[in-house]
Structure formats: C-alpha cells, structure tokens
Design a protein around this motif. Structure first.
Motif, short mmCIF file in Angstrom:
data_model
loop_
_atom_site.label_atom_id
_atom_site.label_comp_id
_atom_site.label_asym_id
_atom_site.label_seq_id
_atom_site.Cartn_x
_atom_site.Cartn_y
_atom_site.Cartn_z
N GLN A 1 1.69 -6.07 -8.98
CA GLN A 1 0.48 -6.25 -8.55
C GLN A 1 0.32 -5.32 -7.44
OE1 GLN A 1 0.09 -10.57 -8.99
NE2 GLN A 1 -1.63 -10.27 -7.93
N MET A 2 1.16 -5.40 -6.35
CA MET A 2 1.06 -4.58 -5.07
C MET A 2 1.27 -3.03 -5.41
SD MET A 2 0.61 -7.09 -3.12
CE MET A 2 -0.08 -8.02 -4.40
N ALA A 3 2.15 -2.73 -6.31
CA ALA A 3 2.31 -1.47 -6.48
C ALA A 3 0.89 -0.98 -7.19
CB ALA A 3 3.55 -1.17 -7.48
N ARG A 4 0.18 -1.60 -7.87
CA ARG A 4 -0.95 -1.20 -8.63
C ARG A 4 -1.94 -0.93 -7.62
NH1 ARG A 4 0.01 -4.82 -12.88
NH2 ARG A 4 -1.51 -6.38 -11.83
N MET A 5 -2.05 -2.24 -6.80
CA MET A 5 -3.27 -2.16 -5.71
C MET A 5 -3.12 -1.07 -4.63
SD MET A 5 -4.24 -5.36 -3.70
CE MET A 5 -5.46 -5.34 -2.15
N PHE A 6 -1.83 -0.94 -4.08
CA PHE A 6 -1.75 -0.02 -2.86
C PHE A 6 -1.23 1.30 -3.01
CE2 PHE A 6 -1.40 -4.31 -1.06
CZ PHE A 6 -2.28 -4.24 -0.08
N SER A 7 -1.41 1.71 -4.43
CA SER A 7 -1.21 3.18 -4.94
C SER A 7 -2.60 3.87 -4.91
CB SER A 7 -0.08 3.08 -5.98
OG SER A 7 -0.56 2.52 -7.10
N LYS A 8 -3.73 3.25 -4.92
CA LYS A 8 -5.01 3.89 -5.25
C LYS A 8 -5.60 3.61 -3.89
CE LYS A 8 -7.19 0.48 -8.22
NZ LYS A 8 -6.31 -0.51 -8.26
N PRO A 9 -6.74 4.55 -3.67
CA PRO A 9 -7.62 4.13 -2.41
C PRO A 9 -8.36 2.63 -2.49
CG PRO A 9 -8.04 6.18 -3.38
CD PRO A 9 -7.28 5.60 -4.55
N LEU A 10 -8.30 2.09 -1.55
CA LEU A 10 -8.90 0.72 -1.63
C LEU A 10 -10.39 0.77 -0.84
CD1 LEU A 10 -6.29 -1.99 -0.44
CD2 LEU A 10 -7.70 -1.96 -2.40
N ARG A 11 -11.25 0.63 -1.57
CA ARG A 11 -12.64 0.76 -1.07
C ARG A 11 -12.81 1.76 0.02
NH1 ARG A 11 -12.35 -5.40 -1.32
NH2 ARG A 11 -13.03 -5.74 -3.58
N PRO A 12 -12.63 3.12 -0.25
CA PRO A 12 -12.67 4.28 1.01
C PRO A 12 -13.97 4.18 1.69
CG PRO A 12 -12.63 5.10 -1.22
CD PRO A 12 -12.30 3.73 -1.41
N HIS A 13 -15.05 3.43 1.02
CA HIS A 13 -16.44 3.80 1.66
C HIS A 13 -16.53 2.78 2.83
CE1 HIS A 13 -16.40 0.44 -1.56
NE2 HIS A 13 -16.95 -0.32 -0.42
N MET A 14 -15.41 1.84 2.91
CA MET A 14 -15.54 1.11 4.25
C MET A 14 -15.50 1.68 5.56
SD MET A 14 -16.28 -1.88 3.05
CE MET A 14 -16.18 -2.83 4.63
N LYS A 15 -15.06 2.91 5.69
CA LYS A 15 -14.65 3.53 6.91
C LYS A 15 -16.18 4.18 7.45
CE LYS A 15 -11.34 6.61 8.53
NZ LYS A 15 -10.00 7.38 8.37
N SER A 16 -16.89 4.86 6.48
CA SER A 16 -18.41 5.18 6.73
C SER A 16 -19.02 4.39 6.90
CB SER A 16 -18.85 6.31 5.85
OG SER A 16 -18.60 5.97 4.61
#
Ligand SMILES: Cc1cc2nc3c(=O)[nH]c(=O)nc-3n(C[C@H](O)[C@H](O)[C@H](O)COP(=O)(O)O)c2cc1C
Length: 245
Positions: free
Chosen positions: A220-235
C-alpha cells in the motif's frame, strides 16, 4: 484498561449511517470537546463548517471520488485550518501578520488535526462513529469557493459523523515496538517487523467482511508514495497565502 482507552482502541472508521439525525445539542457538545484540545500558543487556528446544503455535499462527494457517505451522513463537517482570525487580531493592534510562513502553516494544521481527533473521540464516546475525508483536497480550490473561505485558511479534511449502521473489523496497527523507541531512532529490525506486520495485514484484508482483497501494508505504501501526491497543494497553499515556496 479503562473505558476511555477501550473506546479509543476499538476505533474503526464508519462509512454507513443509520437514518437518524444528530441533534444540534450533540453537535455543540462535540465542538466544545474539540475546542478543549491543546492548542499551540493558544491560537485555536481552526474553523468548522457543518455542510447542510445537499447540493454542496454532492459537489464535495464528487470531488472526493464519489464518496457517497459525504451525502448520506447525518453530519458532514469541513475542518478548516484558520489563520485569518490571527491576521484580524494583529490588525486590531496595528500589526501586520506575516503571511505564508511554513511554521504558521504547521501550527494551524496541527491545531486543526488535534481538535478534529477530539471531536472523533467525543463522538465515539456518545455512540456515534465517523470517517475523516482527506479527499476533499482533491480539489481544495472548489471546496474553498463553495464554503467561501477567506485567504489565510484552507480546508484540511472533512468528517462524516452519525450513528453507525455497519462497522468494519478493527484494522491491526503497526507493532508498538516499531512506533515506540528509546533514546534513538535506530533499531535494526525494521524490515523483519514490517514483513511480520504485512502477514498480519494480509490475513486481515482476506478475512474482513467488506472489500476483501489481497494486499498488505508495505505494498500500500509503495503504491501511495511512488506517485505524486496531490501536487496541486503547493500552488493552492501559495494562493491561500499559507506558503510562499
Ligand atoms: C486525515 C485523514 C483523511 C482520511 N481520508 C479518508 C477519505 O477520504 N475516505 C475514507 O474513506 N477514509 C479516509 N480516512 C480514513 C482512513 O482510511 C482510516 O482511518 C484508516 O484506513 C484506518 O482505518 P480505521 O480508521 O477504520 O481504523 C482518512 C483518515 C484520516 C486520518
């Protein structure tokens, strides 16, 4: 074990609710319990918005990947991290709050999460149940517009609450020996402990009543953290004056 700890250890997220309302008195009681949480420098940096408007709930449910419990739950509350009140207080004294500071952002987010977990525990103590909805951050912009949130605030998560109709089996947590360490982080047997926990989680996912599947925690962790996580949060946070990165 006392009653409080027993209840806390029996927590499971509730996503199906009886068609039975939660009274305004209970809601106020929950919010007051939430407000009693500790607060960094006593900033009380949160605002709760109970969303009653069905149209708004439907839009939010769609944003959250069609989580129908957002529409069906007797209560749906959006927890907003809120530094606007601090800005206003500063202005009342002729001071200007420094905006977009990472530390202020952390303070407000932590305050909001602590208050929310108090609300969840208080709810469970009254026989209610609920689930956090982080997926509102799939589109925090629209949620902010819908709720008319001012700058210096952002919607951290939602929470569905009500009287449980069905309950999931309790999810096993990581072994305490992975979580609690003495004097130093290093312990050396992380992989072994993770593999043991994976076996426990595999058995849990295969055995549970709802949504049985073949899975484990590290996958589960591998799936979750190997792709960008809501990258729109920064802007998005920059646009809310909560981050200047
Ligand atoms: C901040 C936060 C956001 C969450 N967002 C969602 C969500 O959007 N949808 C959902 O069904 N569960 C959500 N959850 C619930 C978690 O999936 C759940 O707590 C976790 O799997 C452990 O299960 P349990 O609460 O039943 O013990 C969220 C939990 C937290 C703390």
């Amino acid at each position: 074990m006392n009653e409080t700890i027993r209840k806390m250890k029996n927590h499971t997220s509730i996503r199906h609710f009886k068609d039975y309302p939660v009274s305004e008195e209970v809601l106020i009681e929950l919010v007051e319990a939430g407000q009693s949480a500790s607060s960094s420098n006593f900033i009380q940096a949160y605002t709760l918005i109970s969303v009653k408007d069905v149209k708004k709930r439907k839009i939010i449910a769609e944003i959250a990947g069609n989580q129908t419990h957002i529409v069906d739950a007797p209560l749906f509350i959006v927890f907003v991290a809120d530094l606007e009140r601090a800005r206003l207080s500063a202005s009342l004294h002729g001071a200007a709050m420094i905006e977009a500071e990472t530390e202020s952002f952390i303070l407000a987010t932590v305050d909001t999460a602590l208050m929310a977990q108090n609300v969840m525990i208080a709810a469970e103590s009254l026989g209610l149940g609920g689930v956090y909805i982080g997926a509102i951050r799939n589109n925090p912009e629209v949620v902010s517009t819908l709720l008319e949130l001012p700058l210096n605030t952002y919607p951290v998560f939602g929470m569905c609450l009500g009287y449980p109709l069905t309950e999931n089996e309790k999810k096993p947590r990581l072994p305490v020996e992975m979580i609690l360490k003495t004097d130093t982080y290093q312990s050396g047997n992380e992989v072994e402990l993770l593999q043991k926990y994976d076996l426990e989680m595999e058995a849990y996912y295969l055995k549970r009543t709802a949504a049985k599947r073949t899975d484990n925690w590290t996958k589960q962790m591998a799936r979750m953290f190997s792709k960008p996580l809501r990258p729109h949060m920064k802007s998005f946070l920059r646009s809310r004056k909560l981050n200047d990165d």
